[in-house]
Motif scaffolding. Structure first.
Motif, PDB file in Angstrom:
ATOM      1  N   ASP A  16      42.960  48.568  51.008  1.00 54.28           N
ATOM      2  CA  ASP A  16      41.849  48.619  51.971  1.00 54.28           C
ATOM      3  C   ASP A  16      42.323  48.169  53.339  1.00 54.28           C
ATOM      4  OD1 ASP A  16      40.232  49.132  49.833  1.00 54.28           O
ATOM      5  OD2 ASP A  16      39.444  47.079  49.665  1.00 54.28           O
ATOM      6  N   VAL A  17      42.936  46.986  53.338  1.00 56.93           N
ATOM      7  CA  VAL A  17      43.268  46.334  54.600  1.00 56.93           C
ATOM      8  C   VAL A  17      44.346  47.104  55.367  1.00 56.93           C
ATOM      9  CG1 VAL A  17      44.375  44.277  55.560  1.00 56.93           C
ATOM     10  CG2 VAL A  17      42.498  44.035  53.931  1.00 56.93           C
ATOM     11  N   THR A  18      45.383  47.536  54.660  1.00 56.93           N
ATOM     12  CA  THR A  18      46.446  48.243  55.376  1.00 56.93           C
ATOM     13  C   THR A  18      45.971  49.626  55.822  1.00 56.93           C
ATOM     14  OG1 THR A  18      47.363  48.956  53.249  1.00 56.93           O
ATOM     15  CG2 THR A  18      48.357  47.030  54.270  1.00 56.93           C
ATOM     16  N   ALA A  19      45.099  50.269  55.041  1.00 54.91           N
ATOM     17  CA  ALA A  19      44.589  51.587  55.435  1.00 54.91           C
ATOM     18  C   ALA A  19      43.777  51.468  56.717  1.00 54.91           C
ATOM     19  CB  ALA A  19      43.741  52.187  54.322  1.00 54.91           C
ATOM     20  N   GLU A  20      42.963  50.438  56.799  1.00 55.66           N
ATOM     21  CA  GLU A  20      42.143  50.256  57.997  1.00 55.66           C
ATOM     22  C   GLU A  20      43.024  49.985  59.212  1.00 55.66           C
ATOM     23  OE1 GLU A  20      38.549  47.520  59.725  1.00 55.66           O
ATOM     24  OE2 GLU A  20      39.255  47.133  57.692  1.00 55.66           O
ATOM     25  N   SER A  21      44.048  49.170  59.005  1.00 52.84           N
ATOM     26  CA  SER A  21      44.953  48.849  60.101  1.00 52.84           C
ATOM     27  C   SER A  21      45.694  50.101  60.574  1.00 52.84           C
ATOM     28  CB  SER A  21      45.939  47.772  59.649  1.00 52.84           C
ATOM     29  OG  SER A  21      46.807  47.438  60.689  1.00 52.84           O
ATOM     30  N   ARG A  22      46.086  50.934  59.621  1.00 54.14           N
ATOM     31  CA  ARG A  22      46.798  52.170  59.974  1.00 54.14           C
ATOM     32  C   ARG A  22      45.898  53.110  60.775  1.00 54.14           C
ATOM     33  NH1 ARG A  22      49.802  51.612  54.479  1.00 54.14           N
ATOM     34  NH2 ARG A  22      51.976  51.770  55.147  1.00 54.14           N
ATOM     35  N   GLU A  23      44.597  53.143  60.421  1.00 51.51           N
ATOM     36  CA  GLU A  23      43.668  53.976  61.189  1.00 51.51           C
ATOM     37  C   GLU A  23      43.556  53.497  62.628  1.00 51.51           C
ATOM     38  OE1 GLU A  23      39.861  54.265  59.167  1.00 51.51           O
ATOM     39  OE2 GLU A  23      40.928  54.859  57.342  1.00 51.51           O
ATOM     40  N   MET A  24      43.514  52.175  62.788  1.00 54.70           N
ATOM     41  CA  MET A  24      43.442  51.623  64.153  1.00 54.70           C
ATOM     42  C   MET A  24      44.672  52.028  64.956  1.00 54.70           C
ATOM     43  SD  MET A  24      41.929  47.827  63.546  1.00 54.70           S
ATOM     44  CE  MET A  24      42.120  47.399  65.250  1.00 54.70           C
ATOM     45  N   LEU A  25      45.815  51.949  64.306  1.00 52.15           N
ATOM     46  CA  LEU A  25      47.053  52.287  65.009  1.00 52.15           C
ATOM     47  C   LEU A  25      47.095  53.788  65.328  1.00 52.15           C
ATOM     48  CD1 LEU A  25      49.688  51.207  66.143  1.00 52.15           C
ATOM     49  CD2 LEU A  25      50.734  51.493  63.891  1.00 52.15           C
ATOM     50  N   ASP A  26      46.531  54.595  64.446  1.00 55.63           N
ATOM     51  CA  ASP A  26      46.412  56.029  64.715  1.00 55.63           C
ATOM     52  C   ASP A  26      45.658  56.265  66.014  1.00 55.63           C
ATOM     53  OD1 ASP A  26      47.615  57.894  63.042  1.00 55.63           O
ATOM     54  OD2 ASP A  26      46.275  57.378  61.379  1.00 55.63           O
ATOM     55  N   ARG A  27      44.563  55.547  66.175  1.00 58.60           N
ATOM     56  CA  ARG A  27      43.758  55.719  67.390  1.00 58.60           C
ATOM     57  C   ARG A  27      44.530  55.284  68.632  1.00 58.60           C
ATOM     58  NH1 ARG A  27      39.583  54.338  63.748  1.00 58.60           N
ATOM     59  NH2 ARG A  27      39.582  52.130  64.281  1.00 58.60           N
ATOM     60  N   VAL A  28      45.337  54.207  68.472  1.00 55.52           N
ATOM     61  CA  VAL A  28      46.164  53.762  69.598  1.00 55.52           C
ATOM     62  C   VAL A  28      47.120  54.886  70.011  1.00 55.52           C
ATOM     63  CG1 VAL A  28      48.040  52.208  70.257  1.00 55.52           C
ATOM     64  CG2 VAL A  28      46.032  51.290  69.097  1.00 55.52           C
ATOM     65  N   PHE A  29      47.721  55.521  69.030  1.00 54.45           N
ATOM     66  CA  PHE A  29      48.696  56.579  69.343  1.00 54.45           C
ATOM     67  C   PHE A  29      48.034  57.812  69.948  1.00 54.45           C
ATOM     68  CE2 PHE A  29      51.966  54.079  67.480  1.00 54.45           C
ATOM     69  CZ  PHE A  29      53.138  54.588  68.016  1.00 54.45           C
TER      70      PHE A  29
END
Length: 863
Positions: free
Chosen positions: A558-571
């Motif tokens: 859960d936690v890493t997936a959410e973090s990865r989504e945030m980083l996707d938006r940054v990119f």
DNA sequence: GCAAGGTC
């Protein structure tokens, strides 16, 4: 067989000692210590022995879009091969294993890593024990009631690993690629380093934006019966006392009034007694701070502390705890110091107290005690000067925590003079208390003569001082570490490394650290596109997520997936700005290396690096403009703020540890060399007879000086000379070498360098002795004894019989000598030079000087 | 060759 695994070797040894009752034996497997007794084996890891990374196919930065890293797999692989191999071997022999790593989140993860390695070898049951200090009572009761690994807690730690790697690697690669900075000088960002860097950059912004304001302060000397003291003018500003006068006319008026005053009448005298409590026990941050005020960098303080820890003189230096554990008996520990020369008297006097109640700080953790001396006390000559100073600090801090409070008398005197108010404060130490044993914190007194209300004082020496408000100060290293702790970023074991990393990455320079242009550009780019990574909120968010995982309220996925989504938006945001960001970073990189105008073109001169790695000054207009200037061959150049008035070039400092020096303006240095004639002082010992070469004192364009052959480059005989000071050539001649004795004049004391050949030989002999001290366990005293016994450099140890030498040198065992011999570098079979003195000073062995000469003649490499 | 966290 039962296998016990601890987090570090030291813990393994102590646990083995406790559980075996001292009967454990030590053997080595693959170079790893293994402790055995009965049917039990105990081995220590070295923290994490496996690390997370991306699979092989992502390793070439140019072949992979940084954004691809976000969803890349993450693999674990051994980082400590020998320990992993040993653990696997032991696991195969085990019927049962017990994880005894540190009692914290990271310890749980390290334990789980060991568990997974064991599982690959055996199905034997794996237990977990937890204890908060390695004492007989705690360890034994923990082993009596073993528990299971907390996989949720370990998963919380894994979430941190994954998020740190993905964010750090993806953004680091993005910035590095966009600025075309690959290889050594990549541009890094991370959850801990970037908020720390922003702290420094923000403070610099405040300093830049600061608009100083004028104000005035007034002082007068007051005297009673010939005893003078200084008092300061103050006035009432809306009910509170103010010393700063913001209006010049007001200041002038007060100045006039005070100058006209002939006497002042004492209107109030206040005496107060203040208690000054002894400090709390040392945690890592407080220790770094105290060592910092003795002049040690955070990094240096910690590396000395680690050395003192591994040699057994102090406890574990990485701790947040400021409360001594119950099993520490202060009296017993003080007893260990009563027989010592340096601490005996202080320990005795502390033991005379009726009741010893150590101080306590606010933070109490249970993993490690506060830093304190163990009972093992080193002899002074076992440690070098710095180690001793730090050791003494730790001992005295412990003393202070069991000492009495100090008491001060504060005295405040107010007097009226011609309608103006003057005040003076003094303080006197009534009871020195802990200051007697802890002379580091300020205990300075300020004197005021005894005055009474109504006394008439003489007014003399009235001063009006024009001042300006000052910008906020830069953070010092220990202040930064304190701030990081307050913000909750980094850990006790990593904060000082982060600061060091910022230096290494070219983000900060000098001490206190000042941000480079590159740092400003990186923080700006992050603020605009990836605000979270320069904010302490990222850690706060992560901590919350980790707690959720540990409590079973969320999963690692859960936690890493959410973090990865945030980083996707940054990119997503970053995509269109790649070029702008790259250009801005490149401009900043150039700004950090810019010296000033090139004399031969309209471009600027920059510090550049040749293909061989040496530094020089070259024109930004290369290849159209090929103007260059040499730099010294030692150290890394740093461009200073100060600039040369004549050439408009920034001064350059060469960073080389202990040998750091300011080179100054490279153009001035080159001009000086061009304007200096070589001064012949004698015949060249290499080619004088054959080719009539002469030795001369030469000044090089790179700023260094040497005695070298006039036939250079046909003959490259040379001897070093100091960089600074005027060299006087005396009439005295050396009998051995027929060269004049030299005297160097710099500062007050002239330095009689003597014959340059003799001087260089002595210098090399000293170097050899210094090299001895680089061996583990050789201090200055031991080095001296070794030298007396005929071992004047490490290589000499090869020719000795350890058993014979041990009988010649007091306090040194033959096994110690064997250990030193094992530390010697491999012998190069061709290197069997004899000790011909002239041979030692010729070309090949003297790289540094010859590099300088080569730098002069060498065609500078293009980019 | 990227991070941060252990430890030496």
């Amino acid at each position: 067989m039962e296998l016990i695994i601890t987090e570090k070797n030291n813990a393994a040894r102590r646990i083995a000692e406790i559980l075996s009752g001292g009967s454990a034996t030590t053997t080595q497997r693959n170079g790893v210590n293994v402790y055995e007794w009965g049917l039990t084996t105990c081995v220590g890891l070295s923290g994490h022995v496996v690390g997370v990374d991306f699979p092989e196919e992502y390793s070439d930065w140019r072949d992979v879009e940084p954004v691809e890293l976000i969803d890349a797999d993450i693999v674990k692989s051994p980082t400590q091969e020998n320990i992993v191999r040993t653990l696997r071997q032991l696991a195969r022999e085990a019927d049962e294993a017990t994880i005894a790593t540190d009692y914290d989140r990271e310890g749980e993860l390290i334990g789980k890593e060991a568990y997974e390695l064991i599982r690959e070898e055996t199905d034997a049951p794996v237990k977990r024990v937890r204890f908060s200090s390695i004492t007989e009572r705690e360890v034994k009761s923990a082993f009596d009631e073993p528990d299971d690994i907390d996989f949720d807690l370990a998963a919380a730690g894994e979430a941190r690993q994954v998020i740190d790697l993905v964010w750090g690697a993806a953004l680091t690669r993005f910035l590095s690629l966009s600025a075309r900075q690959l290889g050594q000088d990549f541009i890094s960002v991370g959850r801990v380093q970037s908020p720390t860097l922003k702290l420094i950059v923000d403070r610099e912004r405040e300093i830049q934006a600061f608009d100083p304001e004028d104000y005035w302060e007034l002082f007068a000397d007051l005297a009673k019966d010939g005893e003078t003291f200084e008092a300061q003018y103050f006035y009432d500003d809306d009910g509170s006392e103010a010393e700063r006068v913001w209006d010049e006319a007001d200041a002038d008026e007060a100045h006039e009034r005070l100058r006209e005053a002939t006497s002042a009448e004492v209107t109030s005298v206040r005496r107060r007694t203040r208690t000054d409590n002894p400090p709390a026990p040392f945690n890592t941050t407080a220790f770094i701070s105290a060592a910092g005020s003795l002049g040690y960098s955070a990094q240096r303080a910690m590396s000395i502390a680690e050395e003192l820890y591994t040699t057994g003189y102090i406890t574990y230096p990485r701790t947040d705890n400021t409360v001594y554990p119950e099993d520490l008996d202060p009296e017993e520990l003080l007893d260990e110091f009563t027989m010592t020369h340096e601490f005996g008297d202080d320990a005795e006097s502390l033991l005379e107290r009726d009741e010893i109640e150590p101080t306590e700080g606010d933070d109490e953790t249970t993993d490690h005690p506060p830093i304190h001396p163990t009972g093992a006390v080193p002899d002074r000559d076992e440690l070098d000067e710095d180690e001793w100073e730090v050791y003494e600090l730790v001992v005295r801090r412990f003393f202070a925590t069991v000492a009495e409070a100090a008491t001060w008398e504060h005295l405040r005197v107010v007097a009226a003079a011609n309608g103006c108010q003057l005040k003076a404060t003094g303080k006197r130490l009534l009871e020195a208390g802990y200051h007697d044993v802890y002379p580091y914190s300020s205990a300075s007194e300020s004197f005021l003569p005894p005055v009474e209300e109504g006394d008439a004082l003489d007014v003399t020496d009235v001063e009006l001082e024009a001042k300006q408000t000052q910008p906020p100060r830069r953070y010092g290293q220990s202040r930064l570490i304190q701030q990081m702790e307050d913000m909750g970023i980094g850990t006790k074991a990593t904060r000082h490394n982060v600061i060091e990393k910022l230096y290494d990455r070219g983000y900060i320079e000098s001490d206190p650290p000042r941000p480079t242009s590159l740092a400003e550009a990186v923080v700006e780019a992050a603020e605009e596109f990836a605000d979270l990574v320069v904010s302490e909120d990222m850690t706060a968010q992560l901590e919350a997520d980790m707690s959720a995982i540990a409590n079973g309220e969320a999963t690692l996925d859960d936690v890493t997936a959410e973090s990865r989504e945030m980083l996707d938006r940054v990119f997503e945001e970053l995509r269109d700005s790649r070029e702008d960001i790259g250009d801005h970073l490149q401009e900043s990189l150039k700004a950090d290396r810019r010296l000033g105008p090139c004399p031969e073109s309209d471009h600027d001169l920059l510090v550049r690096q040749s293909r061989q790695g040496s530094y020089f000054v070259g024109c930004d207009g290369f290849p159209e403009c090929r103007y260059t200037l040499p730099l010294p061959s030692t150290g890394e150049p740093l461009v200073l703020e100060e600039a040369c008035e004549e050439h408009g070039l920034n001064h350059v400092k060469m960073l080389a540890g202990r040998d750091t020096f300011v080179h100054g303006c490279p153009q001035c240095k080159a001009d000086e060399a061009d304007d200096t004639e070589d001064e012949v002082i004698g015949l060249c010992p290499d080619c004088g007879d054959e080719h009539e070469g002469n030795l001369a004192i030469k000044k090089l364009r790179s700023g260094s000086r040497l005695v070298g052959c006039t036939r250079y480059p046909d003959c490259d005989y040379s001897l070093p000379l100091p960089r600074r000071g005027d060299i006087e050539i005396t009439d005295e001649y050396c009998d051995d070498h027929d060269l004049p004795e030299l005297v160097v004049h710099s500062g007050d004391d002239p330095w009689e360098l003597g014959c340059p050949i003799c001087n260089y030989q002595e210098y090399q002999a000293r170097q050899a002795v210094d090299d001895l001290e680089d061996l583990d366990g050789v201090g200055p005293a031991t080095a001296e004894r070794l030298e007396t016994a005929g071992v004047s450099e490490p290589a000499d140890l090869r020719d000795v019989d350890p058993d014979v030498l041990a009988t010649e040198i007091q306090g040194v065992s033959s096994s110690q000598i064997r250990d030193w011999i094992s530390q010697l570098p491999e012998v190069d079979p061709g290197d069997d030079d004899d000790d011909d003195p002239d041979d030692t000073v010729s070309g090949s062995e003297d790289g540094e000087i010859m590099d300088d000469i080569r730098a002069e003649v060498e065609e500078v490499e293009s980019d």
